[in-house]
Design a protein around this motif. Sequence first.
Motif, short mmCIF file in Angstrom:
data_model
loop_
_atom_site.label_atom_id
_atom_site.label_comp_id
_atom_site.label_asym_id
_atom_site.label_seq_id
_atom_site.Cartn_x
_atom_site.Cartn_y
_atom_site.Cartn_z
N HIS A 1 88.07 41.88 45.79
CA HIS A 1 88.50 40.56 46.26
C HIS A 1 87.28 39.64 46.37
CE1 HIS A 1 92.43 42.32 47.35
NE2 HIS A 1 91.69 43.39 47.64
N LEU A 2 87.42 38.41 45.86
CA LEU A 2 86.31 37.47 45.77
C LEU A 2 86.65 36.16 46.48
CD1 LEU A 2 85.68 37.81 41.90
CD2 LEU A 2 84.80 39.28 43.72
N ALA A 3 85.63 35.57 47.10
CA ALA A 3 85.77 34.23 47.69
C ALA A 3 84.39 33.67 47.94
CB ALA A 3 86.57 34.28 48.99
N GLY A 4 84.23 32.38 47.69
CA GLY A 4 82.95 31.73 47.96
C GLY A 4 81.79 32.31 47.19
N GLY A 5 82.08 32.87 46.00
CA GLY A 5 81.02 33.41 45.16
C GLY A 5 80.55 34.80 45.57
N ARG A 6 81.27 35.44 46.52
CA ARG A 6 80.88 36.77 46.98
C ARG A 6 82.08 37.72 46.99
NH1 ARG A 6 75.85 37.56 48.90
NH2 ARG A 6 74.57 35.68 49.11
N ILE A 7 81.78 39.01 47.09
CA ILE A 7 82.82 40.03 47.23
C ILE A 7 83.19 40.12 48.70
CG2 ILE A 7 83.38 42.48 46.97
CD1 ILE A 7 81.32 42.56 44.69
#
Length: 460
Positions: free
Chosen positions: A24-30
């Motif tokens: 899962h990814l968000a804001g360029g991070r895992i």
Amino acid sequence: MNPATITDVTVHTGDRWLPGRDVHLAGGRITAISEHGELPHAGEVLDGHGGHLTPGLVNTHTHLFQAGLRGIGEGLGLLAWLGAVGEEAALLTPERAYATAAAAAAEALRSGTTTLVEHMWPHPSPAVHDAVLRALEDSGVRAVLCRGVADRADPSRRWGYDPRLMQPLEEALAHTDELIAQTRGSRVDIGVAVPNPRCLTPEGMGAVRAYAEERALPVSLHLLETTTDDVLCRDRTGAGAVEYLERAGFLWDRLLAVHCVELDAAGRATLARHGVGVSYNPLSNMRLGSGIAPVPEMLDAGLGVGLGVDGAASNDTQDILEALRIGAYLQRAAHRKADLLGFPEMFAMAAGGANRVLGIEENPDGGVRPGMRADLVLHRFDRDYACLPVRDPGATLLTCAGSRTVAAVLVGGEVLVRDGEHVRLPSHQLAAGLTRSGPGDGRPSGPTTPTGAPASFTTA
């Protein structure tokens, strides 16, 4: 495409491969790694079924403009080869700098490089540097752009640098400040590049180190690629290259020493004592007949070693997976040990062996984990029957895989390469930029010596 989830994929965690995972990814991070279907997901999905997910790799050394110089100086040793490349560097235009940097960055991404360290040759034109920076930003790759500096002029390049490509050191460092301001908040960080120990005076070394330390910048330095550094430093100063650098105070924990083929036990101990990192560039060292860097001995000495591809004039590709494989095989042949530098060791080296020195987010075991940047590579080994069957994914990556198995490359969660194509920079556009005629297009320039090196350079 900025997927929120990579679904049903086999994930490399550093010490094992976990099948059937959603990343899962968000804001360029895992943000999380879960069993497939365990957590809900919203937004775009990248189907990972049948694929293997790894971190992106870090190319710790390249020269982007050399993408326009493939095959140049074939059969020449380092000094003669440098002469041929130097003539082309003197002809470099902003247009050519952009075209070659864009193509090299896209090619690097295609094989799973998500961060590259660009060691720029000194060049007096701000427009050339701006063009390289624009190409890096257009490609989307994460990069450390090291701006070249030198303060000792010598047309022969034996005890100094080509005066045509130099400018006063204070001007070069002032321009580096401008680059820092331009890149703030982007995927590009700035560093300083020094051609070799002979190109800076002791006063210049003091100024560069003070500048870099004040701004927390890394410095990249070619060191002991051949015996030339040692021979000339001893001839001029009475000290070998490493001792010369230590006397000048030019060894510290943000210095990346590139190549180090001729680094002996005393030199390894000295670099380790000062926290210096090393960039291992096996393919260019082979191409130029420079030798084999003592990588196992460096690791035993406590040195952080990263993997480098080097410029396309001495490799002649930007394929980090090729460097990964040959880097292991070369050491096995030299030491006559089949179990030397297997997948875990080589992949950790390529994913983060020199990250601390470079100021890059560290990844000591080359694993995918929550919280890390979403700089990721999705491999599909079934895209090439020559990689099948997959008995051990790590062994397949080390011994068989290549850019042809790379199905997707993400930087900061953004898909930049899909099915072998850069999504921002079409292949036909990159090819047109490399084949366009004009100064610096890779054609021989000026009179040459019998060895093939330009006459203005000493080759012995």
